[in-house]
Design a protein around this motif. Structure first.
Motif, PDB file in Angstrom:
ATOM      1  N   GLU A 233     -16.598  -7.589  -3.331  1.00 13.90           N
ATOM      2  CA  GLU A 233     -16.394  -6.188  -2.270  1.00 13.90           C
ATOM      3  C   GLU A 233     -16.001  -5.999  -1.575  1.00 13.90           C
ATOM      4  OE1 GLU A 233     -16.820  -2.906  -2.676  1.00 13.90           O
ATOM      5  OE2 GLU A 233     -18.615  -2.241  -3.509  1.00 13.90           O
ATOM      6  N   ALA A 234     -15.832  -5.008  -0.850  1.00 14.01           N
ATOM      7  CA  ALA A 234     -15.081  -4.307  -0.203  1.00 14.01           C
ATOM      8  C   ALA A 234     -15.584  -2.561   1.219  1.00 14.01           C
ATOM      9  CB  ALA A 234     -13.637  -4.680   0.010  1.00 14.01           C
ATOM     10  N   TYR A 235     -15.235  -3.183   2.572  1.00 13.44           N
ATOM     11  CA  TYR A 235     -15.810  -1.624   3.301  1.00 13.44           C
ATOM     12  C   TYR A 235     -14.250  -0.865   2.807  1.00 13.44           C
ATOM     13  CZ  TYR A 235     -19.227  -4.248   5.808  1.00 13.44           C
ATOM     14  OH  TYR A 235     -19.669  -4.944   5.926  1.00 13.44           O
ATOM     15  N   GLN A 236     -13.519  -0.849   2.917  1.00 10.98           N
ATOM     16  CA  GLN A 236     -11.975  -0.382   2.895  1.00 10.98           C
ATOM     17  C   GLN A 236     -12.014   0.169   2.196  1.00 10.98           C
ATOM     18  OE1 GLN A 236     -12.002  -3.667   3.468  1.00 10.98           O
ATOM     19  NE2 GLN A 236     -12.475  -3.634   5.886  1.00 10.98           N
ATOM     20  N   THR A 237     -11.328   1.354   2.385  1.00 14.34           N
ATOM     21  CA  THR A 237      -9.931   2.087   1.463  1.00 14.34           C
ATOM     22  C   THR A 237      -9.009   1.030   0.985  1.00 14.34           C
ATOM     23  OG1 THR A 237     -10.239   4.481   2.332  1.00 14.34           O
ATOM     24  CG2 THR A 237      -8.765   4.217   0.948  1.00 14.34           C
TER      25      THR A 237
ATOM     26  N   ARG B 261       0.699  -0.901  -0.236  1.00 14.13           N
ATOM     27  CA  ARG B 261       0.177  -0.233  -0.622  1.00 14.13           C
ATOM     28  C   ARG B 261       0.720   1.139   0.387  1.00 14.13           C
ATOM     29  NH1 ARG B 261      -5.093   0.058   4.033  1.00 14.13           N
ATOM     30  NH2 ARG B 261      -5.573   2.175   2.529  1.00 14.13           N
TER      31      ARG B 261
ATOM     32  N   TYR C 118      -6.527 -10.474  -0.907  1.00 19.52           N
ATOM     33  CA  TYR C 118      -5.923  -9.323   0.232  1.00 19.52           C
ATOM     34  C   TYR C 118      -5.384  -9.162  -0.610  1.00 19.52           C
ATOM     35  CZ  TYR C 118      -9.050 -10.762   4.399  1.00 19.52           C
ATOM     36  OH  TYR C 118     -10.366 -10.802   4.821  1.00 19.52           O
TER      37      TYR C 118
ATOM     38  N   ALA D 187     -14.080  12.471  -2.950  1.00 14.43           N
ATOM     39  CA  ALA D 187     -13.890  12.173  -1.874  1.00 14.43           C
ATOM     40  C   ALA D 187     -12.686  13.013  -0.859  1.00 14.43           C
ATOM     41  CB  ALA D 187     -12.833  10.745  -2.341  1.00 14.43           C
TER      42      ALA D 187
ATOM     43  N   VAL E 222      -4.680  -4.985  -2.181  1.00 15.75           N
ATOM     44  CA  VAL E 222      -3.509  -3.883  -1.593  1.00 15.75           C
ATOM     45  C   VAL E 222      -2.478  -3.645  -2.609  1.00 15.75           C
ATOM     46  CG1 VAL E 222      -3.498  -4.444   0.838  1.00 15.75           C
ATOM     47  CG2 VAL E 222      -2.134  -5.699  -0.487  1.00 15.75           C
TER      48      VAL E 222
ATOM     49  N   GLU F  35       0.381   4.199  -2.527  1.00 15.00           N
ATOM     50  CA  GLU F  35      -0.624   4.770  -2.720  1.00 15.00           C
ATOM     51  C   GLU F  35       0.617   6.340  -2.228  1.00 15.00           C
ATOM     52  OE1 GLU F  35      -4.409   2.083  -0.897  1.00 15.00           O
ATOM     53  OE2 GLU F  35      -3.179   3.521   0.579  1.00 15.00           O
TER      54      GLU F  35
ATOM     55  N   PRO G 299      -9.815   2.815  -4.037  1.00 14.85           N
ATOM     56  CA  PRO G 299      -9.495   4.337  -3.074  1.00 14.85           C
ATOM     57  C   PRO G 299     -10.489   4.575  -2.713  1.00 14.85           C
ATOM     58  CG  PRO G 299      -9.043   4.289  -5.251  1.00 14.85           C
ATOM     59  CD  PRO G 299      -9.469   2.426  -5.365  1.00 14.85           C
TER      60      PRO G 299
ATOM     61  N   PRO H  90     -13.645   4.564   0.472  1.00 12.28           N
ATOM     62  CA  PRO H  90     -14.272   3.621   0.967  1.00 12.28           C
ATOM     63  C   PRO H  90     -15.793   3.386   1.019  1.00 12.28           C
ATOM     64  CG  PRO H  90     -13.803   5.776   2.035  1.00 12.28           C
ATOM     65  CD  PRO H  90     -13.148   5.329   1.025  1.00 12.28           C
ATOM     66  N   TYR H  91     -16.232   2.468   1.178  1.00  7.38           N
ATOM     67  CA  TYR H  91     -17.408   1.621   0.762  1.00  7.38           C
ATOM     68  C   TYR H  91     -18.447   3.042   0.900  1.00  7.38           C
ATOM     69  CZ  TYR H  91     -22.397   0.004  -0.298  1.00  7.38           C
ATOM     70  OH  TYR H  91     -23.144  -0.444  -0.804  1.00  7.38           O
ATOM     71  N   TYR H  92     -18.504   3.508   1.978  1.00 11.83           N
ATOM     72  CA  TYR H  92     -18.910   4.307   2.964  1.00 11.83           C
ATOM     73  C   TYR H  92     -19.122   5.855   2.365  1.00 11.83           C
ATOM     74  CZ  TYR H  92     -14.965   5.801   5.791  1.00 11.83           C
ATOM     75  OH  TYR H  92     -13.795   5.790   6.268  1.00 11.83           O
ATOM     76  N   ARG H  93     -18.510   6.064   1.457  1.00 10.89           N
ATOM     77  CA  ARG H  93     -17.908   7.725   0.499  1.00 10.89           C
ATOM     78  C   ARG H  93     -18.472   6.807  -0.764  1.00 10.89           C
ATOM     79  NH1 ARG H  93     -15.009  11.321   3.065  1.00 10.89           N
ATOM     80  NH2 ARG H  93     -15.924  12.408   2.120  1.00 10.89           N
TER      81      ARG H  93
END
Ligand code: SF4
Lengths: 168, 560
Positions: A146-150, A92, A117, A168, A121, A96, A155, A157-160
């Protein structure tokens, strides 16, 4: 017989030669040298015939390659045991923080059940442990959709993302 | 409580499919023992003394009646008719067959449950205050934050192979009921002077071989940065935590080795890169999560109820239960009720399938169909009208769920110990039983007032013995089982680690030792008017010496 790897979700021939720490560097061909060797002599390494990539141990500092990422075609990260998770953070950081775009390869104790995984990353190349089926490992990319995280793969995250459109 | 959205459900379903395939490959010999091990651990499957053990997550302790019935069904169908509630808001089944585990996980998934990351070197189930959302001393409801952390930690691709297990606890009240100072990360959700919500961040607490009280590394973290900051802590730990020695691999060792200040500086430096980045949690997400925890439709009963008061006056056993097992609710006329899983003689935290079904019924009848699990291994009905307490008490009594011992010496926190656990040095359940039977006299027990007694079968400290007012630890001496006793531990905001009183005891002496400690307390405690000095205060005031003198001063105990 040429060794084969997974590259960009397909089986491919491995065109690179990994140089163990302390070994001599061959005059030609595509080689992956230890970080220490690269830091000690990248001028000379770059001047030789073939392309040069760098490999990192889990305790190597990826920041030491910050200025080299644009010119390196390949960085490999060693997994001495698949339970050693340091390489995930290294990947990462390379992608990143340091903006590395080239081939990022996991090698060592690399197994089918960690590939999802690893791909998340930022690894796009996988030199599986000897004797493991590459064909079977290809299905690992589908373990989750799918995945929740950044992450590098996602890049934002799911909540955005679920808000739709919002930058973002 | 939080209900799954399609994504939550899909991820859990895909996980079941993935583990089914992994189990199949393992049984077919395609996956080696060592390769399969972390995979099964991260699906809750642990191989222990007699059989596999399956640990199912109860995220921050919340359960619906429907989920409880599923747990009862699993206990009946796949196990021997009971389950064990742990000190970390999980339930364990001790006898499932490995081949059946994918089916169990598939059944759990139908009620929005799973066993993801309940074991292994990864981020474990996030725990919280069992009275979240109802406690009279609450600042904000911690559960939306817990759910945010649950999602962030579930299948985090960077942190699936940490140096060691990693546990997070969240609390948001005046008292700390979530043991935040003995977790890898403890969070206190609070408000700053401007009224903004954020978190106090504690790291490096933990029990086990090297017990440590966590250090505050940040007094106020704005809530939008919570995930960035957690990523920063975990990244520093993942990269720099020791991996060469599993006894030195927890984050507490790294924090101590660097010093909390230096560790904090590393985290802040990492956070500086992440701050303001994509993982900032938008207000909309907090609003969405908060909407999952809106209070139920409370009626507005009077704060007290004539029938309730009459029963309390007439029935001493009921009055005692009300005193010990109910907890102040923020809505007048309601109480939070603890159903005790500490009936003397029954392994602490164990519940039969029939009891679990009964709790589901009681929850539906009296508490909006929801239940919580506490880290003290009891079950809580959080929203009971005071006018219903008597009927609830009667029903709970019939199901052996109404021992009036919450906060008292027989409410023992106890790990499964040598009867089940392969790591144990000594049994713990029979020790709990012996102590409970010693304090069978209810009047005496109530007269003693609050005493936390915690038992662990080995130094892994699953029974949290370090933070028991009285702690008991199973130790191995020349292949036989002995017990070390500590005094003065405490959980909560004034968390403290107990000190060893001296040489260890044989199993059949432990109850005597506890009885002597308690006698010494009764003689030494201050009593002024109606005010009785609690056990822990007496220990802090007079120190260990008087207790040592009492325990070791009389020769007939064989000490090792
Ligand atoms: S404290 Fe030790 S004996 Fe008890 S459950 Fe934990 S590992 Fe097992």
């Amino acid at each position: 017989m040429t060794r084969r790897i997974i590259l960009d979700r397909a089986i491919a021939d491995d065109l690179w030669q990994l140089i163990p720490a302390g070994d001599a560097v061959p005059a030609g061909g595509k080689i992956i040298v230890p970080l220490a060797a690269w830091l000690a002599g990248h001028a000379a390494l770059s001047a030789r015939g073939g392309q040069v990539g760098v490999w990192l141990k889990p305790d190597d500092e990826p920041g030491l390659l910050a200025r080299d990422v644009a010119r390196l075609p390949l960085i490999a990260v060693q997994f001495p045991q698949f339970t050693d998770g340091r390489g995930y953070s290294i990947a990462r950081l390379l992608r990143e923080r340091f903006g590395y775009r080239g081939e990022l390869r996991a090698f060592g104790d690399v197994l089918r059940d960690q590939i999802f995984y690893m791909a998340s990353v930022g690894f796009n190349a996988f030199a599986l442990k000897d004797g493991k089926s590459l064909e079977e490992a290809l299905s690992a990319f589908e373990d989750f959709f799918e995945a929740y995280q950044t992450s590098v793969a996602r890049p934002v995250p799911y909540y955005r993302r679920r808000l739709g459109g919002a930058p973002a | 409580m939080y209900r799954y959205e399609p994504l939550d459900q899909a991820l859990v379903d895909q996980r079941v499919r993935q583990f089914r395939d992994q189990t199949r490959r393992y049984l077919a010999g395609e996956l080696g023992e060592e390769e399969f091990r972390p995979l099964r651990l991260q699906n809750g499957l642990y191989i222990q003394r007699h059989a596999p053990m399956l640990r199912v997550a109860i995220p921050y302790g919340m359960l619906s009646a429907r989920q409880l019935r599923m747990l009862a069904h699993i206990a009946r169908t796949y196990d021997r008719g009971y389950g064990h509630f742990t000190t970390r808001q999980n339930i364990q089944f001790n006898w499932p067959r490995l081949e059946a585990v994918p089916d169990i996980l598939a059944e759990l998934a139908t009620v929005e449950m799973h066993a993801i990351q309940t074991s292994g070197n990864c981020i474990r189930n996030t725990t919280s205050d069992q009275f979240a959302g109802v406690a009279h001393d609450e600042i904000v409801d911690p559960r939306p934050y817990c759910e945010l952390i649950r999602q962030w930690s579930t299948f985090h691709p960077e942190f699936a192979f940490l140096p060691r297990k990693f546990k997070i606890a969240v609390s948001s009240s005046i008292e700390d009921r979530a043991a935040t100072f003995v977790h890898d990360i403890g969070l206190h959700i609070l408000k700053n002077a401007a009224g903004e919500i954020g978190a106090r961040v504690i790291v490096g607490g933990g029990l086990g071989r090297t017990p440590v009280i966590g250090a505050v590394i940040r007094e106020f973290l704005p809530r939008a940065e919570l995930i960035n900051y957690l990523d920063a802590i975990l990244r520093v730990y993942n990269r720099h935590g020791r991996r060469d020695n599993k006894y030195k691999a927890r984050i507490k060792i790294l924090v101590r080795q660097l010093s909390p200040e230096k560790f904090a500086a590393e985290v802040e430096a990492e956070w500086a890169h992440l701050k303001g980045g994509p993982a900032v949690v938008p207000e909309e997400e907090f609003a969405r999560l908060e909407a999952s925890f809106v209070p139920p439709a409370y009626e507005a009963p009077a704060d007290t109820d004539a029938t309730f008061e009459r029963h309390r006056h007439d029935d001493r056993a009921f009055a005692r239960w009300v005193q010990q097992n109910t907890f102040g609710h923020k809505v007048p006329g309601y109480a939070a009720v603890t159903l005790s899983l500490k009936k003397p003689g029954v392994p602490p935290g164990d519940a039969t399938a029939a009891q679990i079904d009964t709790v589901a019924d009681l929850a539906e009848r009296y508490s909006f169909g929801e239940v919580r699990v506490s880290h003290e291994q009891n079950l809580i009905l959080a929203d009971v009208r005071k006018s219903d307490l008597f009927a609830l008490w009667q029903a709970a009594s019939k199901a052996d769920l109404a021992s009036a011992n919450i906060g008292l010496i027989t409410n023992i926190i106890c790990c499964p110990g040598g009867d089940f656990c392969a790591l144990a040095n000594a049994k713990s359940i029979p020790i709990a039983a012996a102590i409970q039977s010693r304090f069978e006299d209810l009047d005496y027990e109530h007269d003693l007032g609050p005493i936390d007694l915690n038992i662990s079968g080995c130094i892994n400290s699953c029974g949290h013995h370090h933070v028991g007012h009285i702690g008991i630890l199973g130790v191995d001496k020349d292949g036989s089982e002995w017990y070390q006793v500590t005094l003065g531990g405490a959980q909560g905001l004034d968390a403290a680690l107990g000190k060893v009183i001296g040489r260890s005891f044989a199993a059949d002496e432990v109850a005597d030792v506890v009885a002597r400690i308690v006698e010494a307390y009764v003689e030494a405690r201050h009593v002024q008017n109606e005010e009785v000095e609690p056990f822990i205060d007496t220990v802090r005031r007079i120190g260990l010496e008087p207790f040592r003198a009492r325990v070791y001063g009389t020769p007939e105990l064989k000490v090792a």
